[in-house]
Structure formats: C-alpha cells, structure tokens
Design a protein around this motif. Sequence first.
Motif, PDB file in Angstrom:
ATOM      1  N   PRO A   4       0.533  -0.929   0.227  1.00  0.00           N
ATOM      2  CA  PRO A   4      -0.136   0.613  -0.153  1.00  0.00           C
ATOM      3  C   PRO A   4       0.937   1.698   0.692  1.00  0.00           C
ATOM      4  O   PRO A   4       1.819   1.083   0.686  1.00  0.00           O
ATOM      5  CB  PRO A   4      -0.890  -0.019   1.486  1.00  0.00           C
ATOM      6  N   ASN A   8      -3.217   2.998   7.059  1.00  0.00           N
ATOM      7  CA  ASN A   8      -4.870   2.944   6.743  1.00  0.00           C
ATOM      8  C   ASN A   8      -4.406   2.989   8.383  1.00  0.00           C
ATOM      9  O   ASN A   8      -3.502   4.163   8.992  1.00  0.00           O
ATOM     10  CB  ASN A   8      -4.404   1.339   7.552  1.00  0.00           C
ATOM     11  N   GLN A  11      -2.195   2.734  10.907  1.00  0.00           N
ATOM     12  CA  GLN A  11      -0.452   3.516  10.657  1.00  0.00           C
ATOM     13  C   GLN A  11      -0.303   4.595  11.308  1.00  0.00           C
ATOM     14  O   GLN A  11       0.487   5.760  10.984  1.00  0.00           O
ATOM     15  CB  GLN A  11      -0.157   3.197   9.216  1.00  0.00           C
ATOM     16  N   ARG A  12      -1.501   5.413  10.133  1.00  0.00           N
ATOM     17  CA  ARG A  12      -2.117   6.728  10.529  1.00  0.00           C
ATOM     18  C   ARG A  12      -1.626   7.149  11.331  1.00  0.00           C
ATOM     19  O   ARG A  12      -0.997   8.719  11.899  1.00  0.00           O
ATOM     20  CB  ARG A  12      -2.730   7.245   9.960  1.00  0.00           C
TER      21      ARG A  12
END
Length: 132
Positions: A4, A8, A11-12
């Motif tokens: 990716p 997501n 992760q953000r």
Amino acid sequence: MSEPTTPNLFQRLRYIAGGKLPASMSQWVIDDLTGPGAARRYMLRVLIPIIPPLCLFLLIPGPLWMGLAMMALLYLPLIYFTAALMYVFRRARLAKHGLDPALADHRERERAASAREVYERAHGRGTPPGGA
C-alpha cells in the motif's frame, strides 16, 4: 500484491504519534510534510490533542478566569514554539523516514526562484523579449 502507498487508520495514528511508515509510503510522507496544507496539519496535530489535558485546569476551585488564565499560560507559548519549530520538525520527520531533509524547503526554493525570475524580467536581467 503490491504494497500500500497510503497508511491505514492504525498506521496513520502511529505516524501522527511519531512512528515511521514503510518505505512504500514515502511519497505519502513527502506530500504530508511538504504538500499543500502541511503547516495546517502540523499545527493541528500538535495543538488539538493538548486541549483535553489543559481543560483539567478548569476543575481547580476558584473563578473560571483563573483556570482559563492557567490554560493560556501554557497554550500560548505552545502555539509560538510549535510554529517556530515547524521547519526543524519537518526536516527531522523526513530524515526519520530515510528521505532527504532538504525536501522540507523544496517548495520555498521553487517560490523564491520564481520570484527571482519575475524580478529579473521586470528589471531587464532575464531573458530578453523574444526569447533569444
């Protein structure tokens, strides 16, 4: 399956807290730290989460203005230092992700070069009319 290129939610949140994203998301990191709205995102990420803990000052017995004044004594310098250290922060985040820290001022250098070109044209130092 390719990796990716955008984080997501987990992760953000980790990235906002100072974590590192995978190398496949390098372009997203560059856009986040140097793209349009980068300064606003940075300021909001630092200044919004601190508000709830500061609201604890409102629980101290006494007049409301006293709690608000104590909040302001901490929040106003935070705003100032957050803005003052924005450039340093962006360079550090780029370096942490293995990117060139000079990207932090890439847009400013482009703007300065454009302004210099306009100035030189206006004052007869640029390319002569007709492009020769």
